[in-house]
Design a protein around this motif. Structure first.
Motif, mmCIF file in Angstrom:
data_model
loop_
_atom_site.group_PDB
_atom_site.id
_atom_site.type_symbol
_atom_site.label_atom_id
_atom_site.label_comp_id
_atom_site.label_asym_id
_atom_site.label_seq_id
_atom_site.Cartn_x
_atom_site.Cartn_y
_atom_site.Cartn_z
ATOM 1 N N VAL A 54 1.004 -1.251 0.124
ATOM 2 C CA VAL A 54 -0.062 0.125 -0.162
ATOM 3 C C VAL A 54 0.869 1.443 -0.075
ATOM 4 N N PHE A 55 1.556 1.325 1.144
ATOM 5 C CA PHE A 55 2.621 2.499 1.069
ATOM 6 C C PHE A 55 3.930 2.225 1.159
ATOM 7 N N PRO A 56 4.877 2.473 0.446
ATOM 8 C CA PRO A 56 6.277 1.924 0.454
ATOM 9 C C PRO A 56 7.070 2.096 1.698
ATOM 10 N N PRO A 57 7.968 1.365 2.167
ATOM 11 C CA PRO A 57 8.806 1.612 3.258
ATOM 12 C C PRO A 57 9.893 2.659 2.794
ATOM 13 N N LEU A 58 10.181 3.443 3.763
ATOM 14 C CA LEU A 58 11.249 4.527 3.525
ATOM 15 C C LEU A 58 12.389 3.819 4.358
ATOM 16 N N ALA A 59 12.168 3.039 5.334
ATOM 17 C CA ALA A 59 13.425 2.470 6.034
ATOM 18 C C ALA A 59 14.061 1.498 5.202
ATOM 19 N N GLN A 60 15.264 1.408 5.076
ATOM 20 C CA GLN A 60 16.161 0.721 4.363
ATOM 21 C C GLN A 60 15.498 0.251 3.104
ATOM 22 N N SER A 61 15.126 1.320 2.424
ATOM 23 C CA SER A 61 14.454 1.379 0.977
ATOM 24 C C SER A 61 15.554 1.482 0.109
ATOM 25 N N ASP A 62 15.690 0.541 -0.678
ATOM 26 C CA ASP A 62 16.655 0.330 -1.855
ATOM 27 C C ASP A 62 16.268 1.601 -2.989
ATOM 28 N N TYR A 63 14.824 1.867 -3.238
ATOM 29 C CA TYR A 63 14.506 2.668 -4.100
ATOM 30 C C TYR A 63 14.679 4.145 -3.979
ATOM 31 N N LEU A 64 14.524 4.384 -2.394
ATOM 32 C CA LEU A 64 15.008 5.626 -1.928
ATOM 33 C C LEU A 64 16.191 5.819 -2.156
ATOM 34 N N MET A 65 17.253 5.118 -1.836
ATOM 35 C CA MET A 65 18.959 5.131 -1.944
ATOM 36 C C MET A 65 19.147 4.978 -3.442
ATOM 37 N N GLN A 66 18.461 4.531 -4.285
ATOM 38 C CA GLN A 66 19.213 4.181 -5.420
ATOM 39 C C GLN A 66 18.089 5.269 -6.738
ATOM 40 N N ASN A 67 17.241 6.096 -6.039
ATOM 41 C CA ASN A 67 16.487 6.933 -6.937
ATOM 42 C C ASN A 67 16.327 8.124 -6.269
ATOM 43 N N ARG A 68 17.412 8.995 -6.135
ATOM 44 C CA ARG A 68 17.514 10.116 -5.192
ATOM 45 C C ARG A 68 16.416 11.202 -5.971
ATOM 46 N N GLU A 69 16.766 11.420 -7.342
ATOM 47 C CA GLU A 69 16.060 12.481 -7.974
ATOM 48 C C GLU A 69 14.713 12.226 -7.981
ATOM 49 N N ALA A 70 14.268 10.925 -8.377
ATOM 50 C CA ALA A 70 12.999 10.605 -8.214
ATOM 51 C C ALA A 70 12.279 10.601 -6.982
ATOM 52 N N SER A 71 12.854 10.420 -6.015
ATOM 53 C CA SER A 71 12.513 10.667 -4.677
ATOM 54 C C SER A 71 12.128 12.076 -4.276
ATOM 55 N N ILE A 72 12.992 12.942 -4.574
ATOM 56 C CA ILE A 72 12.848 14.303 -4.311
ATOM 57 C C ILE A 72 11.724 14.708 -5.154
ATOM 58 N N ARG A 73 11.638 14.411 -6.244
ATOM 59 C CA ARG A 73 10.587 14.661 -7.118
ATOM 60 C C ARG A 73 9.224 14.505 -6.668
ATOM 61 N N GLY A 74 9.144 13.146 -6.097
ATOM 62 C CA GLY A 74 7.928 12.546 -5.485
ATOM 63 C C GLY A 74 7.455 13.621 -4.347
ATOM 64 N N VAL A 75 8.295 14.006 -3.481
ATOM 65 C CA VAL A 75 7.845 14.666 -2.360
ATOM 66 C C VAL A 75 7.517 16.009 -3.125
ATOM 67 N N LYS A 76 8.119 16.475 -3.894
ATOM 68 C CA LYS A 76 8.027 17.868 -4.491
ATOM 69 C C LYS A 76 6.474 18.007 -5.046
ATOM 70 N N PHE A 77 6.349 16.960 -6.040
ATOM 71 C CA PHE A 77 5.215 17.164 -6.868
ATOM 72 C C PHE A 77 4.114 16.085 -6.757
ATOM 73 N N GLY A 78 4.441 15.212 -5.833
ATOM 74 C CA GLY A 78 3.467 13.907 -5.677
ATOM 75 C C GLY A 78 3.841 12.830 -6.572
ATOM 76 N N GLN A 79 3.438 11.808 -6.327
ATOM 77 C CA GLN A 79 3.885 10.505 -7.189
ATOM 78 C C GLN A 79 2.570 9.755 -7.725
ATOM 79 N N GLN A 80 2.822 9.069 -8.835
ATOM 80 C CA GLN A 80 1.626 8.011 -9.295
ATOM 81 C C GLN A 80 2.332 7.145 -10.049
ATOM 82 N N GLY A 81 1.914 5.897 -10.185
ATOM 83 C CA GLY A 81 2.294 4.898 -10.888
ATOM 84 C C GLY A 81 3.227 3.926 -10.097
#
Length: 133
Positions: A54-81
């Motif tokens: 449902v809601f992805p983990p931020l703890a020990q998150s491979d996505y967060l650590m490997q997709n820095r710009e996309a993660s920032i973009r998601g916080v800045k503009f929201g995220q879908q998909g």
């Protein structure tokens, strides 16, 4: 003695730069923890564990650590998909939270350095400003 003098100042500069970043990061993370508590904890939970599928983990998150710009973009503009975090597919929507660039940098620094995450590069307001939809 001539060689020692420039080396001495280089070492002092490196140490003071590191201490300045440590202090800046600590202050940013403190502000970020408050933003996290206000905007993020409802979905990603207190320890960043998220809710499976449902809601992805931020703890020990491979996505967060490997997709820095996309993660920032998601916080800045929201995220879908669809995104895949730690081998699990998530397809929820995250709304644009309406945060200022400095607030985004602070919450990203908090998340990138909490719950088993560790980033060697601090997120700056300038970095967030450069990210567009």
């Amino acid at each position: 003695m001539k060689v020692f003098f420039p080396i001495y100042f280089c070492v002092i500069f490196i140490i003071s730069s590191s201490l300045f970043q440590d202090t800046s990061l600590k202050e940013s993370m403190e502000r970020g923890s408050e933003i996290y508590a206000d905007f993020c904890v409802t979905c990603h939970l207190e320890k960043g564990e998220g809710v499976a599928h449902v809601f992805p983990p931020l703890a020990q998150s491979d996505y967060l650590m490997q997709n820095r710009e996309a993660s920032i973009r998601g916080v800045k503009f929201g995220q879908q998909g669809e995104i895949i975090v730690n081998g699990i597919t998530y397809n929820s929507a995250m709304a644009d939270l309406g945060l200022e660039d400095e607030e985004i940098a602070d919450v990203m620094n908090y998340v990138l350095n909490s719950w088993g995450n560790s980033s060697n590069k601090m997120v700056t307001t300038e970095e967030v400003e450069l990210i567009t939809e």
